[in-house]
Design a protein around this motif. Structure first.
Motif, PDB file in Angstrom:
ATOM      1  N   UNK A   1      -6.142  12.154 -26.192  1.00 22.75           N
ATOM      2  CA  UNK A   1      -5.373  11.311 -25.450  1.00 22.75           C
ATOM      3  C   UNK A   1      -4.032  10.850 -25.727  1.00 22.75           C
ATOM      4  N   UNK A   2      -4.116  10.619 -27.179  1.00 25.91           N
ATOM      5  CA  UNK A   2      -2.771   9.882 -27.745  1.00 25.91           C
ATOM      6  C   UNK A   2      -1.629  11.067 -27.430  1.00 25.91           C
ATOM      7  N   UNK A   3      -2.059  12.334 -27.721  1.00 23.19           N
ATOM      8  CA  UNK A   3      -1.007  13.396 -27.608  1.00 23.19           C
ATOM      9  C   UNK A   3      -0.586  13.507 -26.002  1.00 23.19           C
ATOM     10  N   UNK A   4      -1.419  13.393 -25.085  1.00 27.16           N
ATOM     11  CA  UNK A   4      -1.108  13.150 -23.714  1.00 27.16           C
ATOM     12  C   UNK A   4      -0.167  11.882 -23.471  1.00 27.16           C
ATOM     13  N   UNK A   5      -0.496  10.937 -23.973  1.00 29.29           N
ATOM     14  CA  UNK A   5       0.495   9.751 -23.824  1.00 29.29           C
ATOM     15  C   UNK A   5       1.718   9.751 -24.233  1.00 29.29           C
ATOM     16  N   UNK A   6       1.639  10.543 -25.425  1.00 26.99           N
ATOM     17  CA  UNK A   6       3.020  10.731 -26.068  1.00 26.99           C
ATOM     18  C   UNK A   6       4.024  11.712 -25.151  1.00 26.99           C
ATOM     19  N   UNK A   7       3.233  12.696 -24.751  1.00 28.77           N
ATOM     20  CA  UNK A   7       4.021  13.535 -23.692  1.00 28.77           C
ATOM     21  C   UNK A   7       4.512  12.714 -22.496  1.00 28.77           C
ATOM     22  N   UNK A   8       3.824  11.755 -22.003  1.00 28.32           N
ATOM     23  CA  UNK A   8       4.346  10.920 -20.721  1.00 28.32           C
ATOM     24  C   UNK A   8       4.943   9.631 -21.061  1.00 28.32           C
ATOM     25  N   UNK A   9       5.402   9.718 -22.436  1.00 30.10           N
ATOM     26  CA  UNK A   9       6.378   8.481 -23.053  1.00 30.10           C
ATOM     27  C   UNK A   9       5.362   7.127 -22.872  1.00 30.10           C
ATOM     28  N   UNK A  10       4.223   7.105 -22.899  1.00 34.31           N
ATOM     29  CA  UNK A  10       3.436   5.924 -22.887  1.00 34.31           C
ATOM     30  C   UNK A  10       3.095   5.628 -24.211  1.00 34.31           C
ATOM     31  N   UNK A  11       3.229   6.276 -25.339  1.00 32.06           N
ATOM     32  CA  UNK A  11       2.271   6.238 -26.490  1.00 32.06           C
ATOM     33  C   UNK A  11       2.471   4.543 -27.065  1.00 32.06           C
ATOM     34  N   UNK A  12       3.652   4.119 -26.599  1.00 29.52           N
ATOM     35  CA  UNK A  12       3.871   2.547 -27.406  1.00 29.52           C
ATOM     36  C   UNK A  12       2.968   1.576 -26.747  1.00 29.52           C
ATOM     37  N   UNK A  13       2.489   1.992 -25.447  1.00 30.30           N
ATOM     38  CA  UNK A  13       1.847   1.135 -24.694  1.00 30.30           C
ATOM     39  C   UNK A  13       0.345   1.350 -24.693  1.00 30.30           C
ATOM     40  N   UNK A  14      -0.133   2.227 -25.714  1.00 31.73           N
ATOM     41  CA  UNK A  14      -1.501   2.701 -25.598  1.00 31.73           C
ATOM     42  C   UNK A  14      -2.578   1.579 -25.633  1.00 31.73           C
ATOM     43  N   UNK A  15      -2.175   0.351 -26.369  1.00 27.31           N
ATOM     44  CA  UNK A  15      -3.043  -0.765 -26.539  1.00 27.31           C
ATOM     45  C   UNK A  15      -3.092  -1.804 -25.469  1.00 27.31           C
ATOM     46  N   UNK A  16      -2.064  -1.655 -24.475  1.00 28.72           N
ATOM     47  CA  UNK A  16      -1.838  -2.549 -23.359  1.00 28.72           C
ATOM     48  C   UNK A  16      -2.843  -2.406 -22.465  1.00 28.72           C
ATOM     49  N   UNK A  17      -3.099  -3.282 -21.781  1.00 27.98           N
ATOM     50  CA  UNK A  17      -3.964  -3.285 -20.601  1.00 27.98           C
ATOM     51  C   UNK A  17      -3.240  -2.625 -19.679  1.00 27.98           C
ATOM     52  N   UNK A  18      -3.928  -1.628 -18.647  1.00 28.78           N
ATOM     53  CA  UNK A  18      -3.208  -0.999 -17.389  1.00 28.78           C
ATOM     54  C   UNK A  18      -2.487  -1.655 -16.683  1.00 28.78           C
ATOM     55  N   UNK A  19      -3.196  -2.833 -16.178  1.00 26.84           N
ATOM     56  CA  UNK A  19      -2.560  -3.651 -15.419  1.00 26.84           C
ATOM     57  C   UNK A  19      -1.279  -4.272 -15.646  1.00 26.84           C
ATOM     58  N   UNK A  20      -0.944  -4.365 -16.957  1.00 27.77           N
ATOM     59  CA  UNK A  20       0.427  -4.818 -17.353  1.00 27.77           C
ATOM     60  C   UNK A  20       1.611  -4.090 -17.517  1.00 27.77           C
ATOM     61  N   UNK A  21       1.376  -2.764 -17.283  1.00 24.19           N
ATOM     62  CA  UNK A  21       2.422  -1.657 -17.096  1.00 24.19           C
ATOM     63  C   UNK A  21       3.152  -2.073 -16.112  1.00 24.19           C
ATOM     64  N   UNK A  22       4.615  -1.355 -16.237  1.00 22.79           N
ATOM     65  CA  UNK A  22       5.423  -1.293 -15.217  1.00 22.79           C
ATOM     66  C   UNK A  22       4.933  -0.344 -14.044  1.00 22.79           C
ATOM     67  N   UNK A  23       5.708  -0.487 -12.974  1.00 22.92           N
ATOM     68  CA  UNK A  23       5.391   0.437 -11.770  1.00 22.92           C
ATOM     69  C   UNK A  23       5.440   2.040 -12.139  1.00 22.92           C
ATOM     70  N   UNK A  24       6.628   2.264 -12.830  1.00 21.01           N
ATOM     71  CA  UNK A  24       6.845   3.731 -13.190  1.00 21.01           C
ATOM     72  C   UNK A  24       5.666   3.950 -14.296  1.00 21.01           C
ATOM     73  N   UNK A  25       5.523   3.447 -15.109  1.00 21.00           N
ATOM     74  CA  UNK A  25       4.659   3.604 -16.142  1.00 21.00           C
ATOM     75  C   UNK A  25       3.153   3.800 -15.625  1.00 21.00           C
ATOM     76  N   UNK A  26       2.792   2.963 -14.678  1.00 18.14           N
ATOM     77  CA  UNK A  26       1.510   3.151 -14.112  1.00 18.14           C
ATOM     78  C   UNK A  26       1.402   4.341 -13.408  1.00 18.14           C
ATOM     79  N   UNK A  27       2.583   4.880 -12.611  1.00 15.74           N
ATOM     80  CA  UNK A  27       2.640   6.257 -12.193  1.00 15.74           C
ATOM     81  C   UNK A  27       2.426   7.320 -13.137  1.00 15.74           C
ATOM     82  N   UNK A  28       3.138   7.254 -14.313  1.00 15.75           N
ATOM     83  CA  UNK A  28       3.088   8.025 -15.511  1.00 15.75           C
ATOM     84  C   UNK A  28       1.667   8.282 -15.891  1.00 15.75           C
ATOM     85  N   UNK A  29       0.862   7.074 -15.964  1.00 14.48           N
ATOM     86  CA  UNK A  29      -0.463   7.182 -16.684  1.00 14.48           C
ATOM     87  C   UNK A  29      -1.384   7.828 -15.727  1.00 14.48           C
TER      88      UNK A  29
END
Lengths: 388, 292, 321, 262
Positions: free
Chosen positions: D140-168
């Motif tokens: 999972x961490x590898x996939x998050x890294x690929x989609x440039x979301x690794x730094x946010x991995x411990x945040x709640x999904x609802x706190x992401x920005x719009x673009x980040x949500x789409x990537x997640x």
């Protein structure tokens, strides 16, 4: 915002804890004020919840008796009785906790209650285990006194009343057909209904209709319509007075003119207040008659009205008698030993209370007269006193 | 056959009371998606207000009925303002628990104030049967049925034809859109509670007339049954609540008469579950599909 | 790595919680012989309520299925195990397990059709199911109807209750951390998205329902064998509400929250005993206040960890959910 | 296996809701490795097509066949989770993340069926549990890294920005190991910069996971740039399909969009 909420919640819990401690220590200090010579007796009954009407009446009745005894100098040369009142909400698990609390924490020597049969079943077990006697004012379930040697009651048991009424209907009234309408969520009602049906049929009668309802029902039209179709001579309704008033009114509105019969649950002024003329001419078994002119009865009624500004239902005089019985037994036992008190209770004979003269059979059920009452001109009237 | 028709008459009288209580449930649920557990207790309060108006103050029946609608209406608005409005944005289960808390509070305060003893409701109408070709209908049954129908017609008129009714329907469709249209949604919600509670209060008096006994816990079971009626008919739908209430009353009456009263509750709830499974939106409700 | 240590401390928290509970139980075993029945009785009910609350939390808080019929499952467990004890005299633990399995079986049987419903509709349907179970018990001969079942051996001891409560808590917490627990959580969050992730939502909903019912059944068995007497009244709709109140008060989805709330709500009425008639008024007023000021429950969806306790005492106990 | 093999065949799909026909008699094929765009005016039935392909709706008529290796199997009417397990993953037009769970957990959930262990292991935390969980977290961490979301991995999904949500959403879909990925308006609400990055990202994952992608998008420039083939839907019917150039010059397409400000 969230933090504020948490703080408020914590503060609320803390405040409550303080309140609790306060209550705890207040209880302690009250004990200290009575200068040692105190006998503690517990009271268990539903002061809240669906059965509260009986619990509160029973509590009031017991309090009147205890106050009288204390005012007259107490028992055992100057011991005052302290009544520890506990609300079980009519719930069995609450009863278990309260039994433990009264016996282990408060060290009561005996307990008045519980008021209803279910909780008494649970209490009986613990009473037997810990050898502390309980005297139930109103638990009428047949089996409860056979559950343990430490359970006594001052009321009749269910099948006894059903039997008396069955006999009365067949022999005294000379009726041949009966209908029964009972509460099948209530063991009291079921017990009376069974015994009535058995006796009535043994004596040659026929039960033409057997209808049931559930606790809390308001509408009895469906059952009554069925009963009306069978056209019975008598209708036996072993239920509590507020249900009975409803049933009588609805039955008369459907044009049923049979004679209605009932048990001690009928005995309350509220029956007449509620049903009015519909109650005329019904018969029921009960523990005593408020019309009884004896000093004991009238004295009790006056005191109750004075203190509570209301008419007592049958639970009050029974609890009064339960308290008298206990005080008498403690006096005779001569010391504050629960086992000896229990023995004294079983040996009681000829003790006179509001609801009659008490002696007990081998199962610690009272041997006393059953009163058969009727409603005449908007008032209760004594019909007969039956000895078993 | 006569017996069967007689049972139907009994069922209709009972059902019309369920329908009155169900209306309040359905209106409140329709507008804020809340199962207002305290609704059954408001009905109880209505009965007690009627009782005191008739006995302690010796008021005429009409005035007592109005009072028994007015005071519950105020109480309903008060409950909404104090206990539900602050939770408008909270998860629905938190509001539900609050509603349960309010219900318990009203019940226990009523036990404290009114004592738990059942009280006989004064008999205003002669308790005698009228005979229609062998079918006996009592005067209280007729009064209750007619009053209930009149109140339901009045409510339907209010909701369908008046401006307030339109606003209520708008708010129940889409709260945000309605407030954009200049509707004061808080006021409309408050009003919905008032109307629903007034009907429950009226039902309380009706119950006093037909089954003259009242006590603090009288609202628990009828409340539950009325809610089931509302779901049965299609929650949020006013004709649905009426239909559901009548079906509920008829079912109870017929089950008690033909099977046994002991199975009555099981069959009533069984019916509910079957309806929910076959047509979750209720008999007259509109089904909505979740957008994916 | 910072992340790594954070993760570890979380796990430590759980382990510490579990071991604290284990210590508690050891203590209880040691003192239970001497403990006054009043306290051991309250602890017993507390333990049973913990099992009930945690199992309902599995259904309501974790899988997000709004169930209002928990008392029904408790009733099945209570009656089945009591009848086995009375008539077959099988060992206590076997009777308990049979009660739990019977409850789980009924849970699956009625879960399969009803779990198609959502939200309030499911709540009302499960409420109805709970009532139907009660009415059936009321009408059966073997259960003795309204008279209640007497003569159940009073085998339940504080040891059994606490041991089973701890097993329930640990199993539930373990489950939550696994892929199966995440599947349940995803259903709560968004059922359609969960399906799109390849999760068989029906299976998991029924699984949650059955597991919750199983533990409720066990709790019912413990209850029956503590009381010695059970009647249908013990398992009415108010009982389901009581359990739900505990779960919501503790925080939906928070297992430790359920435990904390159970303790508060068992001690509170006990503490208010002196107020007799005012007791229920105070209780309901408290409930409303709690919900108004903290609608997400005491702990929200998070778990109480040992580190929180340390933080609290070192003055930095506040944190966001 | 040839590059040009049909991986998915949809045969005369029809979907009607009550009296309303959302999609009528639609047939198309997806070839392995293709990136196909599905466009059309609002309400043309594009998302309905996705819902049929992923099992949210069972088509009223018609069939969907999935080619895996040599065997063809009908997937129409299967429940969504089975279709996902067979290798079709999707994102949602109105983002459907597990809001109150962490970003990492959102992705870990999607490994549910590909890396599963039995209940027994989760109840008793067996060594297998720890091993599998470690792998799931690593993947999972590898996939998050690929989609440039690794730094946010411990945040709640609802706190992401719009673009980040789409990537997640895309990361989550990839975690189910799909062969076919259905993207429902992945660029909606993004600025040109983000859209640009997204198109690179789509190309990247397509290469890396050898995916077949079907894309619904309103941003024509993105569609034209990215897709090899475009299908145009209007009123539930396919009015044109072909290369981007063919579509640009199709009369019917222009007619369909006339008056629509896209």
């Amino acid at each position: 915002m969230k933090k504020k909420g948490l703080v408020v919640a914590i503060v609320a819990v803390l405040v409550l804890t303080v309140v609790v401690y306060f209550a705890f220590f207040a209880g302690k200090s009250k004990q200290a004020n009575t200068n040692g010579k105190v006998v503690k007796i517990g009271f268990i009954g539903p002061l809240t919840g669906g059965a509260a009407a009986y619990g509160i009446n029973a509590k009031n009745g017991a309090v009147i008796a205890i106050d009288e005894i204390n005012a007259a100098g107490g028992i055992l040369d100057g011991y005052k009785i302290e009544l520890l009142i506990q609300d079980n909400r009519g719930d069995t698990s609450e009863t278990l906790t309260i039994m433990n609390k009264l016996i282990d924490q408060d060290k009561v020597v005996a307990i008045i209650g519980p008021v209803t049969t279910g909780p008494t079943t649970v209490a009986a077990d613990i009473a037997g285990q810990k050898k502390v006697p309980i005297v139930s004012p109103t638990a009428t379930g047949d089996k409860i006194t056979s559950l343990s040697d430490y359970v006594t009651r001052v009321c009749f048991y269910d099948s006894y009343q059903g039997l008396i009424m069955g006999k009365f209907a067949a022999d005294n009234l000379g009726k041949k057909t009966a209908a029964i309408l009972f509460d099948n969520t209530n063991d009291y009602s079921m017990g009376l209904a069974d015994a009535f049906a058995r006796t009535f049929q043994e004596l040659g009668g026929t039960v033409v209709s057997n209808e049931a309802f559930s606790e809390g029902d308001q509408d009895f039209n469906a059952q009554l319509t069925n009963i009306a179709a069978k056209n019975p001579e008598v209708v036996f309704v072993p239920a509590y007075y507020s249900d009975d008033a409803q049933i009588l009114l609805q039955a008369r509105a459907l044009g049923i003119d049979a004679i209605f019969l009932g048990g001690d649950g009928w005995d309350s002024q509220e029956l007449i207040n509620g049903a009015g003329v519909a109650a005329e001419g019904c018969y029921f078994t009960t523990h005593y008659s408020p019309e009884d002119t004896s000093e004991k009865v009238q004295n009790f009624l006056i005191k109750y009205k004075e203190k509570h500004q209301s008419e007592p239902n049958f639970a009050a005089p029974l609890a009064y008698d339960a308290a008298l019985l206990l005080a008498d037994a403690i006096e005779r036992a001569g010391e504050l030993d629960s086992v000896k008190i229990n023995n004294a209770i079983t040996e009681t004979s000829g003790l006179s209370g509001v609801t009659g003269e008490f002696s007990f059979d081998e199962n610690r059920n009272p041997i006393k007269e059953v009163t058969i009452a009727t409603v005449k001109d908007g008032k209760f009237a004594l019909v007969d006193k039956v000895r078993p | 056959m006569g017996l069967f028709v007689q049972q139907i008459v009994n069922g209709l009288a009972l059902g019309s009371i369920y329908a009155l209580i169900a209306l309040g449930y359905t209106m409140v649920y329709g507008i804020i998606r809340l199962i207002n557990f305290a609704h059954g207790d408001i009905y109880m309060i209505g009965a007690f207000v009627g009782y005191f108006a008739l006995t302690t103050f010796n008021l005429p029946f009409g005035v007592s009925l109005v009072l028994a609608m007015l005071i519950p209406a105020i109480l309903g608005m008060l409950i909404e303002r104090v206990a539900y409005r602050p939770l408008r944005k909270s998860p629905s289960i938190a509001v539900l628990i609050t509603a349960i808390g309010v219900s318990l509070l009203i019940e226990n305060l009523a036990i404290l104030w009114f004592s738990p003893d059942p009280r006989p409701f004064p008999q205003i109408f002669p308790n005698m049967p009228l005979d229609f070709f062998g079918i006996k209908i009592s005067i209280p049954q007729i009064i209750v049925f007619l009053t209930s129908v009149a109140l339901m017609i009045a409510l339907n008129f209010l909701v369908q034809k008046t401006k307030i009714g339109k606003a209520m329907r708008a708010v129940s469709q889409d709260k945000e859109a309605a407030s954009l249209m200049g509707i004061d949604t808080d006021r409309i919600i408050s009003l919905t509670f008032a109307i629903g509670s007034a009907l429950a209060g009226a039902a309380g008096v009706m119950v006093g007339v037909i089954y003259p006994r009242i006590q603090p816990l009288m609202g628990v079971m009828p409340g539950l049954k009325a809610f089931v009626s509302a779901v049965l008919g299609g929650i949020g739908s006013i004709p649905g609540a009426m239909l559901g209430g009548l079906i509920m009353g008829l079912t109870e009456s017929l089950v008690t008469a033909l099977i046994s009263s002991t199975w009555r509750d099981a069959i009533a709830f069984g019916l509910l579950i079957v309806i929910l499974l076959v047509k979750p939106s209720g008999i007259l409700g509109k089904s909505t599909r979740e957008k994916v | 790595m910072a992340q790594q240590t954070k993760k570890n401390s979380t796990y430590d928290g759980y382990i510490a919680l579990a071991s604290a509970l284990l210590l508690l139980i050891l203590n209880l075993i040691l003192v239970s012989g001497k403990m006054p029945a009043y306290y051991s009785g309250i602890l017993g009910f507390m333990g049973i309520n913990i099992i009930l609350a945690v199992s309902l939390n599995l259904i309501n808080g974790i899988a997000g299925q709004f169930s209002l019929g928990h008392a029904g499952f408790m009733a099945i467990g209570a009656y089945v195990s009591a009848l086995i004890s009375i008539y077959l005299q099988w060992p206590f633990i076997v009777a308990l397990l049979c009660g739990g399995l019977a409850a789980a079986f009924i849970g699956i049987l009625i879960g399969l059709p009803t779990l198609r419903l959502k939200g309030d509709y499911l709540a009302i349907a499960t409420l109805g199911l709970g009532e139907i179970i009660r009415v059936v018990i009321l009408n059966l001969d073997i259960t003795k109807g309204a008279r209640g079942l007497t003569g159940i051996p009073r085998t339940t001891t504080i040891f059994w209750v606490e041991a089973i409560a701890i097993i329930t808590v640990i199993v539930t917490i373990n489950l939550m951390r696994s892929t199966h627990g995440r599947a349940l959580l995803s259903i709560r969050e968004d059922e359609i998205a969960a399906e799109a992730m390849g999760i068989n939502t029906t299976y998991y909903k029924v699984f949650a329902f059955a597991t919750g019912a199983f533990f409720a059944g066990i709790a019912g068995g413990l209850f029956a064998h503590i009381m010695g007497y059970i009647a249908p009244k013990n398992f009415d709709f108010m009982r389901s509400i009581e359990i739900l109140v505990i779960v919501v008060l503790g925080g939906l989805g928070s297992i430790t929250g359920s435990i904390v709330a159970t303790i508060v709500l068992t001690v509170l009425p006990e503490a208010l005993r002196g107020f007799a008639q005012y007791r229920m008024v105070l209780y309901s007023a408290m409930l409303i206040m709690m919900m108004l000021f903290r609608p997400q429950g005491l702990l929200g969806t998070r778990e109480l960890k040992v580190s929180d306790v340390f933080k609290f005492f070192s003055g930095g106990g506040e944190r966001d959910d | 296996m040839t590059e040009n093999q049909n991986i998915l065949e949809a045969n005369s799909l029809t979907m009607s809701f009550g009296g309303l026909t959302a999609v009528a008699n639609l047939s198309f094929c997806l070839r392995k490795g293709e990136l196909v765009g599905l466009i059309g005016p609002n309400g043309a039935g594009k998302t309905t097509v996705f819902n049929m392909l992923t099992g949210v709706y069972a088509p009223t008529e018609g069939s969907i066949l999935l080619n895996q290796g040599d065997k063809k199997q009908a997937i129409s009417g299967l429940p969504p989770y089975k279709i996902t397990q067979k290798g079709i993953a999707r994102t949602f037009q109105n983002i459907r993340l597990f809001n109150k769970l962490s970003v990492l957990d959102n992705v870990r959930i999607a490994f549910h069926f590909s890396r599963s262990y039995s209940m027994f292991h989760s109840f008793f935390l067996t060594p297998l549990f720890w091993r599998e969980e470690k792998k799931i977290t690593a993947d999972a961490t590898e996939l998050l890294a690929l989609l440039r979301l690794e730094e946010r991995k411990n945040d709640l999904a609802k706190n992401l920005s719009y673009g980040e949500m789409r990537r997640l959403e895309i990361a989550r879909a990839l975690a189910t190991h799909p062969q076919i990925l259905l993207l429902d308006e992945p660029a909606a609400g993004m600025n040109p910069q983000e859209t640009e990055e997204l198109s690179e990202l789509i190309n990247l994952i397509r290469e890396k996971f050898s995916l077949t992608i079907l894309l619904i998008e309103h941003d024509m420039s993105l569609v034209m740039k990215l897709c090899e083939k475009i299908m145009v839907l209007d009123y539930g019917m396919m009015i044109a399909s072909g290369t981007p150039e063919e579509i640009c010059h199709s009369k019917r397409v222009i007619e369909a969009y006339l008056g629509e400000e896209v």
